[in-house]
Structures are given as C-alpha cells and as structure tokens.
Enzyme design. Structure first.
Site, mmCIF file in Angstrom:
data_model
loop_
_atom_site.group_PDB
_atom_site.id
_atom_site.type_symbol
_atom_site.label_atom_id
_atom_site.label_comp_id
_atom_site.label_asym_id
_atom_site.label_seq_id
_atom_site.Cartn_x
_atom_site.Cartn_y
_atom_site.Cartn_z
ATOM 1 N N GLY A 13 47.589 -5.813 53.179
ATOM 2 C CA GLY A 13 46.213 -5.326 53.209
ATOM 3 C C GLY A 13 45.916 -4.703 51.856
ATOM 4 N N VAL A 23 42.666 1.330 51.844
ATOM 5 C CA VAL A 23 43.897 2.104 52.089
ATOM 6 C C VAL A 23 45.105 1.439 51.424
ATOM 7 C CG1 VAL A 23 45.471 3.002 53.840
ATOM 8 C CG2 VAL A 23 43.008 3.035 54.254
ATOM 9 N N ASP A 66 47.197 -9.884 50.832
ATOM 10 C CA ASP A 66 45.965 -9.885 51.629
ATOM 11 C C ASP A 66 45.603 -11.338 51.937
ATOM 12 O OD1 ASP A 66 43.638 -7.467 51.958
ATOM 13 O OD2 ASP A 66 42.908 -9.518 52.240
ATOM 14 N N ASN A 95 44.767 0.914 62.576
ATOM 15 C CA ASN A 95 44.365 1.618 63.799
ATOM 16 C C ASN A 95 44.021 0.684 64.954
ATOM 17 O OD1 ASN A 95 44.425 4.487 63.453
ATOM 18 N ND2 ASN A 95 42.818 4.276 61.907
ATOM 19 N N ASP A 138 46.969 13.806 59.141
ATOM 20 C CA ASP A 138 46.295 14.830 59.962
ATOM 21 C C ASP A 138 46.774 16.231 59.584
ATOM 22 O OD1 ASP A 138 45.096 12.698 61.264
ATOM 23 O OD2 ASP A 138 46.650 12.592 62.803
ATOM 24 N N ARG A 164 45.134 17.318 56.408
ATOM 25 C CA ARG A 164 43.756 17.789 56.668
ATOM 26 C C ARG A 164 43.774 19.186 57.296
ATOM 27 N NH1 ARG A 164 41.838 11.910 58.858
ATOM 28 N NH2 ARG A 164 41.258 11.072 56.816
HETATM 29 N N1 LIG Z 1 46.860 5.619 60.162
HETATM 30 C C1 LIG Z 1 46.017 6.228 59.359
HETATM 31 O O1 LIG Z 1 46.159 7.426 59.061
HETATM 32 C C2 LIG Z 1 44.878 5.468 58.749
HETATM 33 C C3 LIG Z 1 44.132 6.027 57.692
HETATM 34 C C4 LIG Z 1 43.088 5.291 57.154
HETATM 35 C C5 LIG Z 1 42.814 4.002 57.629
HETATM 36 N N2 LIG Z 1 43.561 3.495 58.632
HETATM 37 C C6 LIG Z 1 43.358 2.136 59.128
HETATM 38 O O2 LIG Z 1 43.843 1.232 58.128
HETATM 39 C C7 LIG Z 1 43.192 -0.026 58.269
HETATM 40 C C8 LIG Z 1 42.668 -0.484 56.913
HETATM 41 O O3 LIG Z 1 41.619 0.353 56.473
HETATM 42 P P1 LIG Z 1 40.882 0.029 55.091
HETATM 43 O O4 LIG Z 1 39.897 1.093 54.879
HETATM 44 O O5 LIG Z 1 41.886 -0.276 54.032
HETATM 45 O O6 LIG Z 1 40.116 -1.318 55.470
HETATM 46 P P2 LIG Z 1 39.626 -2.462 54.452
HETATM 47 O O7 LIG Z 1 38.653 -3.305 55.199
HETATM 48 O O8 LIG Z 1 39.213 -1.847 53.171
HETATM 49 O O9 LIG Z 1 40.950 -3.306 54.170
HETATM 50 C C9 LIG Z 1 41.609 -4.044 55.143
HETATM 51 C C10 LIG Z 1 42.188 -5.266 54.479
HETATM 52 O O10 LIG Z 1 42.990 -5.969 55.425
HETATM 53 C C11 LIG Z 1 42.896 -7.333 55.085
HETATM 54 N N3 LIG Z 1 43.370 -8.178 56.160
HETATM 55 C C12 LIG Z 1 42.767 -8.468 57.335
HETATM 56 N N4 LIG Z 1 43.525 -9.303 58.053
HETATM 57 C C13 LIG Z 1 44.651 -9.532 57.338
HETATM 58 C C14 LIG Z 1 45.822 -10.284 57.562
HETATM 59 N N5 LIG Z 1 46.003 -10.987 58.671
HETATM 60 N N6 LIG Z 1 46.777 -10.285 56.596
HETATM 61 C C15 LIG Z 1 46.607 -9.586 55.457
HETATM 62 N N7 LIG Z 1 45.524 -8.848 55.203
HETATM 63 C C16 LIG Z 1 44.544 -8.817 56.130
HETATM 64 C C17 LIG Z 1 41.410 -7.523 54.768
HETATM 65 O O11 LIG Z 1 41.177 -8.731 54.054
HETATM 66 C C18 LIG Z 1 41.121 -6.262 53.988
HETATM 67 O O12 LIG Z 1 41.237 -6.464 52.583
HETATM 68 C C19 LIG Z 1 42.100 0.202 59.322
HETATM 69 O O13 LIG Z 1 42.526 -0.260 60.576
HETATM 70 C C20 LIG Z 1 41.933 1.712 59.348
HETATM 71 O O14 LIG Z 1 41.411 2.175 60.552
HETATM 72 C C21 LIG Z 1 44.580 4.209 59.206
HETATM 73 O O1 LIG Z 2 39.358 7.810 60.774
HETATM 74 C C1 LIG Z 2 39.733 6.659 60.696
HETATM 75 O O2 LIG Z 2 39.267 5.760 61.420
HETATM 76 C C2 LIG Z 2 40.743 6.269 59.677
HETATM 77 C C3 LIG Z 2 41.991 7.076 59.716
HETATM 78 O O3 LIG Z 2 42.636 6.999 60.943
HETATM 79 C C4 LIG Z 2 41.777 8.485 59.270
HETATM 80 O O4 LIG Z 2 42.148 9.399 59.997
HETATM 81 O O5 LIG Z 2 41.239 8.681 58.163
#
Ligand SMILES: NC(=O)c1ccc[n+]([C@@H]2O[C@H](COP(=O)([O-])OP(=O)(O)OC[C@H]3O[C@@H](n4cnc5c(N)ncnc54)[C@H](O)[C@@H]3O)[C@@H](O)[C@H]2O)c1
Ligand SMILES: O=C(O)C[C@H](O)C(=O)O
Length: 309
Positions: free
Chosen positions: A7, A11, A32, A120, A148, A151
């Site tokens: 990805g 993030v 990606d 997520n 978390d 924060r």
């Molecule tokens: N756990 C945490 O603390 C936390 C924190 C922030 C975001 N997140 C989660 O992380 C994920 C990504 O967030 P983001 O803001 O980077 O989103 P984003 O849309 O900016 O990036 C996601 C990327 O995943 C790629 N992707 C989709 N399917 C794919 C696959 N099969 N193989 C490879 N790449 C693929 C997309 O092309 C995209 O570039 C979300 O689910 C978000 O909710 C979790």
């Molecule tokens: O809030 C979200 O959906 C993204 C991530 O889990 C976060 O806590 O920033």
C-alpha cells in the site's frame, strides 16, 4: 534486512518514509496495485537520501511480489480509508478481501516474515491475517494501540501544558471509536499519576478525545490520518529489527490473557526480533476488566462478519 510496505497510499508511503529515515533496513520495497504509484513515491523518497542523510535503498513495485522476496518484516496498509461520518468497521467489506489476498501473496515470497497489520478495521484484519497465514501467533501484530497511546499522551500533555515526552500512558482494547480503552489510572507525568495534575472531568475529556482521535482527524482532513500512523508503525518496526524489547500496546492473539481467548485485541506486549514475545499483565481493576470484556465482545461480533464475506 529487507522490509516491504504494501500500500503506497498516505499511510504506507509515510510509514516507508519513516523507516528509511531511521535506516531500519538495507532495502525497503513499497508495493501497490496502482500502476507506477509505488515506483514514483519510492524514487521521490530515495531522492531525499542525500538531503536527510540515510542510505537505505527504497524501490517500488506494481503488484510484483517477487520483488518483495525475503522480507523480514512486512507492513500491510493496503485498503480503503474511512471518510467523515464512517466508522472503521464500515471498511470491512472491501478491506477483508484485500488483506486476505495480500497476506497470501506475501507469504509465497517471504515465508519467514513478521507481518504488521494496519488496514482497518485493524483488530478484525489482524484476526483474518492470523487465520489466512497460518503463521505462529507471535509473527502477526496489529498496529493501533501505539498510535492511540501517542494521541492519549498528546492530549494529556496539552491538558497539562507539559512536554509530550514527559508522559507515559497506554491505550488497550480494540482500535475502534468505542472499543479503545485509555488507561487513565496508569498514566503518569514523569512517574507522578496524572490524576495529581488533572481533575476527573478533564481526564474523562482526554479519554473521550483519544477514543475519537481518528474520527476527529478524518472530519478535519476528509480522509483518515497518516503522519502519526506512519510514525507509529516505524516505532514498532524499529523495536523488531533492533530487538529493542519495547513494551507497546499491540493487537495480538490472546489465549486466556486478560480473560480472553480466540481473539486478537490490543494488550501490552514486549516487541523484539521474533515479533511479539510476551504479554504484560497490567492487572486491570474490575471496572477496567469489564470495559475490556465489552471491547472484546464488539470486536468478536465484527470478526463474525468475516464468515459472511
Ligand atoms: N491501524 C491504524 O492505526 C491505521 C491508521 C491509519 C490508517 N489506517 C488504515 O490504513 C489503510 C490505508 O489508509 P491510507 O490513508 O493509506 O489509504 P490510501 O487510500 O491513501 O492508500 C491505500 C492504498 O492501498 C492500495 N491498495 C488497494 N488494494 C491493494 C492491493 N490489493 N494490493 C496493494 N495495494 C492495494 C491503494 O491503491 C492505495 O494506494 C486504511 O484501511 C486505513 O483505515 C489504519
Ligand atoms: O481513523 C481512522 O479511520 C484511521 C486510523 O485508524 C486512525 O486511528 O487514524
């Protein structure tokens, strides 16, 4: 050591950027499905090497898992983020298939990898990765609690008008707006309980703000956050690759610890070169344990949804 980040979105790219700046590996691969995205971002980041003073090589890959072969740590950030008004749980329908497919592809080329789940709803995606991979449980780690907790500490420092790094504190339980548990009782400012500085009402507000920390940012930005999430992942990766044995709240498979089994949930763990190595017992009060059980119930219900997808 090679590290793969799947990805190359907000993030994933931020996470890779933090990893190379800390020189946590000889090589980082950013993968990606979007043609050219990871190659472009990787090249842009590598061009900061002489500006930022690191030598870690970073390359991109459009869905070619052969390039990730032999990775010691793999971070999965692929999947959609939420938009304002959504919960993380709303993402399950799309992200479950993505996380399952990515986990299977990664293992074909990096069977020894420690896998970090970020996508997520993270707790359920961690459960899914554990099941889909069949890996020993210590090699599957969900990242949410480190973010978390960061924060939580930030909000505490703002309330006390003191440096954030003077604060210790942890958030356990699920990584959801209603499932996370900021442990106010155990939070300290340089060893002094925060309750000596803040009244109960303020502490409650800090805990409530922490729980909706991600939603607050999503409302402000229009999509979810990435700077602190990327840095939080790098902190976790560093403890693995440098075998630092830090205690971080991470989402791991419980087998009776904290009164729960057959579920991945956020608890304090020692993080070292073999993944999560030991669960630390915070000895929760009855009230905290009841909240933890409620959190587990909500995550368990979400895990049930996996069976319908
Ligand atoms: N756990 C945490 O603390 C936390 C924190 C922030 C975001 N997140 C989660 O992380 C994920 C990504 O967030 P983001 O803001 O980077 O989103 P984003 O849309 O900016 O990036 C996601 C990327 O995943 C790629 N992707 C989709 N399917 C794919 C696959 N099969 N193989 C490879 N790449 C693929 C997309 O092309 C995209 O570039 C979300 O689910 C978000 O909710 C979790
Ligand atoms: O809030 C979200 O959906 C993204 C991530 O889990 C976060 O806590 O920033």
């Amino acid at each position: 050591m090679k590290i793969t980040v799947v990805g190359a979105g907000a993030v994933g790219a931020t996470c890779a950027d933090n990893i190379i700046r800390r020189e946590l590996a000889e090589e980082v691969v950013l993968l990606d499905i979007k043609e050219g995205l990871s190659e472009g971002k990787a090249l842009d980041m590598f061009q900061t090497a002489t500006l930022c003073g690191f030598d870690t090589k970073i390359t991109g890959s459009t869905n070619d898992y052969a390039k990730t072969a032999g990775s010691g740590v793999v971070v999965i950030t692929s999947g959609i983020p939420r938009k304002p008004g959504m919960t993380r749980e709303d993402l399950i329908g799309t992200n479950a298939n993505i996380v399952r497919g990515v986990t299977e592809n990664i293992l074909k080329h990096s069977p020894e990898a420690i896998i970090i789940i970020v996508s997520n709803p993270m707790d359920t995606m961690t459960q899914l990765a554990l099941q889909a991979s069949g890996l020993p449980k210590n090699r599957i780690i969900g990242m949410g609690g480190i973010l978390d907790s960061a924060r939580f500490k930030t909000y505490l420092s703002l309330a006390m008008d003191c440096p954030p790094n003077d604060i210790h504190g942890a958030v356990i339980g699920g990584h959801g707006d209603t499932t996370m548990i900021p442990l106010t009782r155990l939070a300290t400012r340089n060893g002094v309980p925060v309750s000596q500085f803040l009244d109960a009402e303020t502490l409650q507000k800090v805990a409530a703000d922490t729980m909706v920390g991600g939603a607050t940012l999503t409302k402000l930005i229009g999509t979810s956050a990435w700077y602190a999430p990327g840095a939080a992942v790098a902190e976790l990766v560093e403890s693995i690759v440098r075998d630092q044995k830090h205690i971080f709240p991470c989402c791991v498979a419980l087998n009776g610890e904290y009164g729960q089994s057959d579920i991945c949930l956020g608890v304090p763990v020692v993080i070292g070169k073999t993944g999560w190595e030991q669960i630390i017992d915070y000895k929760l009060t009855d009230e905290e344990q009841a909240t933890f059980n409620k959190s587990a119930e909500a995550v368990r219900n979400m895990n049930e949804v996996l069976k319908t997808l």
